[in-house]
Structure formats: C-alpha cells, structure tokens
Motif scaffolding. Structure first.
Motif, PDB file in Angstrom:
ATOM      1  N   LEU A 173       0.828  -1.207   0.000  1.00 55.63           N
ATOM      2  CA  LEU A 173       0.000   0.000   0.000  1.00 55.63           C
ATOM      3  C   LEU A 173       0.861   1.254   0.000  1.00 55.63           C
ATOM      4  O   LEU A 173       0.522   2.263  -0.639  1.00 55.63           O
ATOM      5  N   ALA A 174       1.961   1.205   0.729  1.00 57.07           N
ATOM      6  CA  ALA A 174       2.832   2.380   0.805  1.00 57.07           C
ATOM      7  C   ALA A 174       3.850   2.414  -0.328  1.00 57.07           C
ATOM      8  O   ALA A 174       4.573   3.399  -0.470  1.00 57.07           O
ATOM      9  N   GLN A 175       3.916   1.346  -1.088  1.00 61.54           N
ATOM     10  CA  GLN A 175       4.918   1.287  -2.154  1.00 61.54           C
ATOM     11  C   GLN A 175       4.308   0.677  -3.418  1.00 61.54           C
ATOM     12  O   GLN A 175       4.430  -0.512  -3.666  1.00 61.54           O
ATOM     13  N   PRO A 176       3.658   1.510  -4.231  1.00 64.56           N
ATOM     14  CA  PRO A 176       3.140   1.006  -5.502  1.00 64.56           C
ATOM     15  C   PRO A 176       4.299   0.648  -6.428  1.00 64.56           C
ATOM     16  O   PRO A 176       5.388   1.222  -6.337  1.00 64.56           O
ATOM     17  N   VAL A 177       4.061  -0.340  -7.295  1.00 68.97           N
ATOM     18  CA  VAL A 177       5.129  -0.801  -8.183  1.00 68.97           C
ATOM     19  C   VAL A 177       4.700  -0.657  -9.642  1.00 68.97           C
ATOM     20  O   VAL A 177       3.529  -0.474  -9.952  1.00 68.97           O
ATOM     21  N   GLY A 178       5.705  -0.742 -10.523  1.00 70.71           N
ATOM     22  CA  GLY A 178       5.445  -0.658 -11.950  1.00 70.71           C
ATOM     23  C   GLY A 178       5.974   0.618 -12.582  1.00 70.71           C
ATOM     24  O   GLY A 178       5.615   0.934 -13.723  1.00 70.71           O
ATOM     25  N   ALA A 179       6.825   1.359 -11.872  1.00 69.97           N
ATOM     26  CA  ALA A 179       7.389   2.591 -12.436  1.00 69.97           C
ATOM     27  C   ALA A 179       8.385   2.249 -13.544  1.00 69.97           C
ATOM     28  O   ALA A 179       9.239   1.376 -13.378  1.00 69.97           O
ATOM     29  N   ILE A 180       8.284   2.940 -14.660  1.00 69.12           N
ATOM     30  CA  ILE A 180       9.175   2.723 -15.802  1.00 69.12           C
ATOM     31  C   ILE A 180       9.869   4.043 -16.129  1.00 69.12           C
ATOM     32  O   ILE A 180       9.230   5.109 -16.147  1.00 69.12           O
ATOM     33  N   ARG A 181      11.168   3.940 -16.446  1.00 76.09           N
ATOM     34  CA  ARG A 181      11.890   5.150 -16.860  1.00 76.09           C
ATOM     35  C   ARG A 181      12.880   4.815 -17.965  1.00 76.09           C
ATOM     36  O   ARG A 181      13.732   3.948 -17.796  1.00 76.09           O
ATOM     37  N   PHE A 182      12.726   5.484 -19.095  1.00 74.31           N
ATOM     38  CA  PHE A 182      13.697   5.425 -20.182  1.00 74.31           C
ATOM     39  C   PHE A 182      14.556   6.676 -20.076  1.00 74.31           C
ATOM     40  O   PHE A 182      14.035   7.799 -20.160  1.00 74.31           O
ATOM     41  N   ASP A 183      15.859   6.495 -19.893  1.00 78.51           N
ATOM     42  CA  ASP A 183      16.751   7.628 -19.658  1.00 78.51           C
ATOM     43  C   ASP A 183      17.728   7.790 -20.817  1.00 78.51           C
ATOM     44  O   ASP A 183      18.733   7.073 -20.911  1.00 78.51           O
ATOM     45  N   ASN A 184      17.409   8.717 -21.727  1.00 80.51           N
ATOM     46  CA  ASN A 184      18.292   9.058 -22.842  1.00 80.51           C
ATOM     47  C   ASN A 184      18.733   7.807 -23.615  1.00 80.51           C
ATOM     48  O   ASN A 184      19.918   7.583 -23.874  1.00 80.51           O
ATOM     49  N   VAL A 185      17.758   6.986 -23.986  1.00 84.64           N
ATOM     50  CA  VAL A 185      18.030   5.689 -24.623  1.00 84.64           C
ATOM     51  C   VAL A 185      18.326   5.876 -26.108  1.00 84.64           C
ATOM     52  O   VAL A 185      17.545   6.503 -26.834  1.00 84.64           O
ATOM     53  N   ARG A 186      19.430   5.304 -26.526  1.00 83.78           N
ATOM     54  CA  ARG A 186      19.796   5.283 -27.948  1.00 83.78           C
ATOM     55  C   ARG A 186      19.897   3.824 -28.386  1.00 83.78           C
ATOM     56  O   ARG A 186      20.489   3.005 -27.696  1.00 83.78           O
TER      57      ARG A 186
END
Length: 590
Positions: free
Chosen positions: A338-351
């Motif tokens: 409940l305090a920690q939802p999951v599923g965060a996605i991050r593309f960081d300067n992807v080549r």
C-alpha cells in the motif's frame, strides 16, 4: 588443406570430450564386448579340437559339440548385453546434447534468432545429433571387434608364424586405406550435412509460410528451390559414395587375398603332414572372422567422421555467447504494498539501432520517458518510428547502446531475465498461439492454474463467449499457430494469456489491430478493467484504444516529441493529427 585438418582435429576433440562424459558406461560396454570376443575366438579352437580329436581320433563328438554350443551361447548372450549398453549410452548422449542445444537455443538473444535460419537450427537438433548417436552406438561393438582382431592375430602367429605372416600381409594396406579414407570422407560428409540443413530450411519456410505461398500461387517457386537443394544433396552424397566405393571394396578384397594364401600354402602343409585338417579349418575360420571387423572398422571411421562433422555444427550453436544474459549478481524487484506502488518505468536518454547487414540502423535517438506506477501511456508514432522497439527493449530482447531503462528504480540489466519477463506482460501485434488447447494457451505463463482463473481471464479479454461455442470449449485443441481462430479471436486469447500472467507492467503492442472495428467495443471495457491500477504501455493507432490511456506521447525521430491527453494532442499538435490520419487512410485503402 591445413584449415581442413584443423577443422577435422577440432571435430575429433569435440567428439572425445563428449564421450568422456560417459566413459564409465562405455568402458563397461567394452568390457562386456571382451567377453563376447572370448566366446567368438573360442569357437574355431574348439572346432579344431573337435575335428582332430573327435573325428580323426574317434573321440567324443558330443563333448566338443556341447563345448562349441556353450561358447556360442556365451558370445550370443554378451552380444545382446553389449548391444543394449551401446543403445542405452548412445541415446543418453543424444538426449543430453539435445537438451543442451535446446536450452542454448532458447537462451540465445533475439538478435541471434533474427539472423539464424530455423531450418538450420532444426537440422542441428535432429539429423546432426542422430549422426552422433549413430557413432556412439558403434563404440562398444568397435572396441570388441578391435580386441577380436588383436586376439585373432595373436592366435594365428602362435599357431603358425609363417602362414600368419603371409595371410596377414594385406593388413598394413588396409590401415593405409583407412587413413586415406578418413581424410577424404570428412569434408564430403560435412558438405552433405550442410546441404541437408539448407533443405530443412526450405521445407520449414514453405510449411510455416504456406498461406503466403498459396496466396501468391508460388508453389512452383518453392518447389524449384527444393529441387535445387535436393539435387545438391544428391550431388554431395554421390561424392561421399564414390569415396566409400573406392575404400570398402579394398576392405573386402585384401583379407580375401590372405584366404587364398592360406588355402594354397596351408593345403600343402596338410598334405605334407605339417598341419592337421582341424588346424587348417581353424586357421581359415579365424581369417574369415577378420573380414567383418576390418570392414566394420572402416564403417566406424565413417560414422566417426560424420559425428565429428555434426558436432562441429552443433558446437557452432553451443559456443555462441548470449548477448543478453543474467547479471552476475541480480537485484530483486521491490514488493508491492500500500505504501509502495510498483510498476514505475523510466527510459533515460536511450539510444538504439538495429544491426542490419553490418549497418547500424538507428531507431531511438536519446529517448526519455517516465511512466508512474499504475499510469497508462499510449505511444503513438508513424510506421518505423520505434514503437515496438520500446517493447523489445523493455523485455531486454535487446540492450540499448546508450542510456538506461529502469523498472521500479532498478536498471533492467541488474535484474534476472526471469524476474523481468514475469513482471512485464506483452500482447504482441503478431499473435502466436501454440498447438494445444485453448485453456493451455491462456495458462501458458502459469501452467496448472485453476480453470476458474483461466475463465475469468477469458471473460476480461472478451474471449469467453466464442470459446464456449468451440466444439470442446476450453479443451478445444487449436491448430498450428492458432490459425483455426480468426485474427481477433487469437488476439483476445493472447490478452487473456497476459491477464493470467498478472504482470506489474502490461504492454499492449497494437493489441487491437486485428480486431474488427465494429467489435472493438467488446474488448475495450475488458482492457480498461485490466489496465486499471496497472502500469500499461499502449502502442496503438486507433483513437478509441488511445483514449483508454491516461495520456499519450508522440514518438518522432527517435524521441518523445509531444505529451498530453489524446484530445489535447489532437487539438494542439499537427504531427500527431498527421500520424493518425495516415493510419486511417491506410485502413481505408485496405
């Protein structure tokens, strides 16, 4: 020539390394073969004694007959036991290699499979491994026949050194012929196996692509390709046959010359009283016993060459290093709470770019995108803009050439592949179903789950009603690739499969493309239910599907060019409107 010898040595080294894994059992088979040898070589000696003592000296024929029968029984029993051990170990070798090869093929990165020919892989997993099995089954037999040759030669020289020397004079020439045969047959056998792999590839492509072949009326085109490969196999096989035809007659002829010498010289010795009739019969029998083992030695050398060539081809796959592999020390994904939802996605300067013909075809040029846990984002872009590439990178089918991709704050390269792919469920545009029941296809990621879970997933995906109309409902077997269903039905089953997997991230890669627009509403509500509270990437062109997402992003020239709700982008971004209009025109043209 030196390169050919190097390849031959490498093949033999691989063969011996494979055999060392089962050396204890193979030695046991060879030991059993020794007992067979003792039984075989005893028969001529007992025959000699039966003639000299039982016939010429009026001895007990019954005694010698029973002894000969006993020796033959020993040879027969141990021959059967030897054969059993040989087949058991050969099939075990084949099984171990097949399991290793299959695991390696599944473990190799997608980039390898992009370039590999399916027929070539199938040939290595079937006919090449059968060549290895065919050689291993001959090893205990080969060893026992070698010992029999040695034993017979020793007995012959003890019996009559001069007659033995004359009768065995052709043996060195057999050895020379065998060495020459070994060097010549290897490249010929390798060429045959390579051509067989090419033929397998043509057959595999023709069968798997039968709808395209028939759709274009190209049966004769594929038939012509097959005829070329079949003729190539025949040509290379005839080359190998010509080599064998020069060698094998020598194996038959050379020992026969020894028989002629024995009959001539030995016959005079019997007449002169220097040799008994039984001794001459035994000598001839021993010499005859050499013919099949010597012939089999040549055949075994041929089998060994085929096995060595086959192992070279198999080792090409086994030695391939996966470009995508588990990290040395993987990190666990955080547990949902409940305090920690999951599923965060991050593309960081992807080549990223695809290696096509040794040319880097760049697709993504510094892509940056953040998706919050539980958020749904639609990715919109023109054909070839890299939308599906994002899915492949998220699954680690490929790794970016620069930048990083993070799931719940952890770089994908620090996750085990099994954890990552259990956490990301994908419904691909090109739906593949397996030749199994509907239920098994839906439960593919979690075999053995309750039927209620399967049915719930099917209802969410809008598949339950048509499944119940099938002959056996959920137990109805689907044809190859699921072609017994319509495109929309296959896609709904695939959506149900992704629902059962229950991933923290769901990717719908043009998942409604095969669904009739008039029936799209049937699964929109289902998709909305599945997406609720789950991080979702929606790769789509249809406005109705895009509207399911919380926001849309426009992918253009390898970067995110715009972001906002579907209606905001329609109102403010000309490129966004152009992409959707181009897709609509495409569909109207169809």
């Amino acid at each position: 020539m030196s390169e050919s010898k190097g390849v031959t040595r490498e093949g033999w080294a691989l063969l011996f390394a494979t055999l060392r894994l089962q050396q204890r059992a193979l030695l046991m088979g060879a030991s059993i073969g020794l007992m067979w040898t003792l039984g075989k070589v005893s028969v001529p000696q007992l025959t000699r004694l039966a003639i000299d003592r039982g016939i010429e000296k009026n001895g007990s024929l019954l005694l010698w007959t029973m002894l000969i029968l006993g020796a033959a029984t020993v040879a027969g029993v141990f021959a059967g036991w030897r054969r059993y051990i040989a087949f058991r170990e050969s099939r075990l070798t084949e099984t171990m290699l097949r399991e290793r090869l299959f695991a390696q093929i599944q473990g190799l990165h997608v980039g390898f499979h992009d370039k590999a020919q399916t027929g070539q892989l199938m040939s290595r997993a079937s006919s090449d491994l059968q060549q290895v099995q065919g050689f291993v089954v001959n090893i205990p037999i080969f060893v026992s026949q070698i010992t029999m040759v040695i034993g017979v030669v020793v007995i012959l020289f003890i019996s009559d050194p001069l007659l033995a020397a004359v009768s065995l004079a052709p043996l060195p020439f057999i050895n020379i012929s065998a060495r020459s045969f070994s060097h010549k047959i290897h490249p010929a056998v390798l060429a045959v196996q390579q051509e067989q792999a090419q033929l397998a590839n043509i057959v595999e492509e023709s069968v798997s692509g039968i709808r395209v072949v028939k759709g274009f009326g190209a049966e004769r085109v594929q038939q012509a390709k097959l005829l070329v490969e079949a003729d190539d196999i025949r040509r290379e096989s005839m080359k190998a046959a010509r080599i064998r035809s020069r060698f094998l007659p020598a194996i038959d002829l050379l020992p026969s010359l020894g028989l002629v010498a024995v009959l001539g010289l030995g016959g005079h010795r019997v007449i002169n009283g220097d040799m008994s009739v039984g001794g001459l019969v035994a000598f001839n029998t021993y010499l005859t016993m050499l013919i099949w083992p010597m012939r089999n030695i040549g055949m075994t050398i041929a089998f060994a060459q085929r096995a060595a060539a086959a192992l070279l081809r198999v080792n090409e796959i086994l030695s391939e290093v996966p470009a995508i592999a588990d990290p040395t020390q993987s990190k666990p994904l955080p547990v949902a709470g409940l305090a920690q939802p999951v599923g965060a996605i991050r593309f960081d300067n992807v080549r990223f770019g695809y290696d096509i013909g040794h040319t880097d075809v760049r697709v993504l040029e510094g892509l940056s995108l953040t998706v919050e846990p539980g958020e749904s984002v639609a990715i919109v872009g023109a054909t070839g803009s890299g939308k599906s590439t994002i899915t492949r990178l998220l699954l680690r089918f490929y790794d970016p050439q620069a930048g990083g991709i993070f799931l719940d704050g952890i770089d994908l390269r620090q996750l085990s592949l099994s954890d990552l792919r259990r956490s990301v469920g994908v419904v691909f545009e090109d739906t593949l179903l397996f030749h199994d029941t509907v239920s098994a296809n839906i439960a593919f990621a979690k075999p053995g789950i309750d039927a209620e879970v399967v049915q719930r997933a099917a209802k969410l995906a809008g598949a339950h009603d048509f499944i119940m109309e099938l002959p056996d409902g959920y137990n109805t077997p689907l044809g190859e690739r699921g072609y017994s269903l319509s495109g929309g039905q296959r896609q709904r089953v695939a959506i149900a499969r992704a629902i059962v997997a229950d991933p923290r991230v769901l990717v719908l890669d043009d998942a409604t493309s095969a669904v009739d627009p008039t029936k799209e509403h049937e699964i929109r509500d289902a998709l909305a239910t599945v997406m609720r509270g789950r991080t979702t990437l929606v790769i789509a062109h249809r406005p109705a599907t895009i509207e399911l997402a919380d926001r849309a992003v426009l992918l253009d020239k390898g970067v995110i060019a715009a972001s906002g709700s579907h209606h905001e982008l329609l109102a403010t971004n000309a490129k966004y409107r152009e992409v959707l209009a181009a897709w609509s025109e495409e569909k109207v043209g169809e």
